[in-house]
Scaffold this motif. Structure first.
Motif, PDB file in Angstrom:
ATOM      1  N   ARG A  78      13.109  -3.489  -2.998  1.00 50.47           N
ATOM      2  CA  ARG A  78      13.403  -1.917  -3.502  1.00 50.47           C
ATOM      3  C   ARG A  78      12.058  -0.942  -3.598  1.00 50.47           C
ATOM      4  O   ARG A  78      10.930  -1.683  -4.298  1.00 50.47           O
ATOM      5  N   TYR A  79      12.017   0.427  -3.340  1.00 50.39           N
ATOM      6  CA  TYR A  79      10.758   1.129  -3.865  1.00 50.39           C
ATOM      7  C   TYR A  79      11.474   2.250  -4.043  1.00 50.39           C
ATOM      8  O   TYR A  79      12.438   2.706  -3.641  1.00 50.39           O
ATOM      9  N   GLY A  80      10.585   3.434  -4.350  1.00 50.15           N
ATOM     10  CA  GLY A  80      10.798   4.543  -4.866  1.00 50.15           C
ATOM     11  C   GLY A  80      11.377   4.921  -6.509  1.00 50.15           C
ATOM     12  O   GLY A  80      11.249   3.873  -7.063  1.00 50.15           O
ATOM     13  N   ALA A  81      11.219   6.240  -6.431  1.00 55.42           N
ATOM     14  CA  ALA A  81      11.749   6.694  -8.046  1.00 55.42           C
ATOM     15  C   ALA A  81      12.984   5.839  -8.290  1.00 55.42           C
ATOM     16  O   ALA A  81      13.823   6.052  -7.915  1.00 55.42           O
ATOM     17  N   ASN A  82      12.785   5.118  -9.704  1.00 52.97           N
ATOM     18  CA  ASN A  82      14.162   4.156 -10.088  1.00 52.97           C
ATOM     19  C   ASN A  82      14.545   3.270  -8.915  1.00 52.97           C
ATOM     20  O   ASN A  82      15.616   2.948  -8.984  1.00 52.97           O
ATOM     21  N   ARG A  83      13.712   2.988  -7.986  1.00 56.62           N
ATOM     22  CA  ARG A  83      13.989   2.081  -6.981  1.00 56.62           C
ATOM     23  C   ARG A  83      15.363   2.166  -6.236  1.00 56.62           C
ATOM     24  O   ARG A  83      16.022   1.429  -5.992  1.00 56.62           O
ATOM     25  N   PHE A  92      14.709  -1.642   1.172  1.00 56.84           N
ATOM     26  CA  PHE A  92      14.033  -1.672   2.323  1.00 56.84           C
ATOM     27  C   PHE A  92      14.044  -3.209   3.069  1.00 56.84           C
ATOM     28  O   PHE A  92      13.550  -3.195   4.101  1.00 56.84           O
ATOM     29  N   GLY A  93      14.635  -4.016   2.533  1.00 53.37           N
ATOM     30  CA  GLY A  93      14.811  -5.418   3.124  1.00 53.37           C
ATOM     31  C   GLY A  93      15.239  -6.531   2.033  1.00 53.37           C
ATOM     32  O   GLY A  93      15.718  -5.756   0.551  1.00 53.37           O
ATOM     33  N   LEU A 133      13.191  -7.466   6.918  1.00 62.28           N
ATOM     34  CA  LEU A 133      12.900  -6.087   6.579  1.00 62.28           C
ATOM     35  C   LEU A 133      13.677  -5.113   7.540  1.00 62.28           C
ATOM     36  O   LEU A 133      14.060  -5.603   8.690  1.00 62.28           O
ATOM     37  N   ASP A 134      14.086  -3.741   7.095  1.00 65.79           N
ATOM     38  CA  ASP A 134      14.717  -2.769   7.944  1.00 65.79           C
ATOM     39  C   ASP A 134      13.701  -1.933   8.737  1.00 65.79           C
ATOM     40  O   ASP A 134      12.602  -2.287   9.008  1.00 65.79           O
ATOM     41  N   GLY A 135      14.168  -1.019   9.311  1.00 66.42           N
ATOM     42  CA  GLY A 135      13.568  -0.184  10.334  1.00 66.42           C
ATOM     43  C   GLY A 135      13.387  -0.416  11.606  1.00 66.42           C
ATOM     44  O   GLY A 135      12.679   0.246  12.532  1.00 66.42           O
ATOM     45  N   ARG A 136      14.411  -1.248  11.965  1.00 65.71           N
ATOM     46  CA  ARG A 136      14.382  -1.805  13.362  1.00 65.71           C
ATOM     47  C   ARG A 136      16.002  -1.530  13.701  1.00 65.71           C
ATOM     48  O   ARG A 136      16.860  -1.396  13.072  1.00 65.71           O
TER      49      ARG A 136
END
Length: 175
Positions: free
Chosen positions: A156-161, A165-166, A47-50
């Motif tokens: 993936r997430y979000g509109a149209n992915r 995020f990992g 996972l990202d964010g680090r």
């Protein structure tokens, strides 16, 4: 078929309501199916964010029943090269299927026998990208290079992915 997809989608929408004990039971069941039906050797999520040394990094969450291990891995080294095939897949949003033509473990196969393919609707010139792909690393040293197939899937997430995020990483005994 749509009925099964609808059930899976409903489950995914409700999974965040699980407590940790319920999630651990679900994870154990999912891993049992992966191991018994698909012969997985190793599974984890990065996972990202680090950050590591001020640069973007991926944090590992093992899915296997081993003690939970977390380790920070930079996406790229200071020289701009990717730290792993998993980091490559994450950064470019490119699902990878790594296997061998000869049926040997990936780490024991000749480089000419290793097959690396993008999949899952990847759009782009993989020929050029492949030049930047790092060599496969055996992430589960306990298995001593036993993986014959490695599948890396961007999450993936979000509109149209659009947002990766990992990555989900699965390694298998079979080619």
């Amino acid at each position: 078929m749509h009925f099964k997809e609808d059930l899976l989608n409903e489950f995914c929408r409700s999974i965040d309501a699980m407590d940790e004990q319920s999630f651990d039971k679900f994870r154990s069941l999912a891993l049992l199916v992966l191991r018994s039906e698909f012969q997985t050797l190793h599974s984890d999520i990065k996972l990202d964010g680090r950050r590591a040394d001020g640069a973007p990094a991926l944090d590992t969450m093992r899915l296997d029943p081993y003690p939970k291990q977390y380790n920070l891995v930079p996406v790229k080294y200071k020289d701009g090269k990717y730290s792993s095939q998993r980091a490559f897949s994450y950064d470019l949003g490119c699902p990878l299927w790594i296997s061998t033509r000869c049926g040997n473990a990936i780490t024991k196969a000749k480089s000419t026998d290793v097959v690396i393919e993008p999949w899952g609707g990847f759009e782009g010139d993989f020929t050029e990208l492949r030049k930047r792909l790092p060599k496969y690393e055996d992430f589960d040293k306990e298995q001593e290079g036993g993986a014959k197939t490695s599948v890396i899937m961007p999450l993936r997430y979000g509109a149209n992915r659009p947002r990766v995020f990992g990555v989900l990483c699965l390694e298998f005994k079979q080619s």
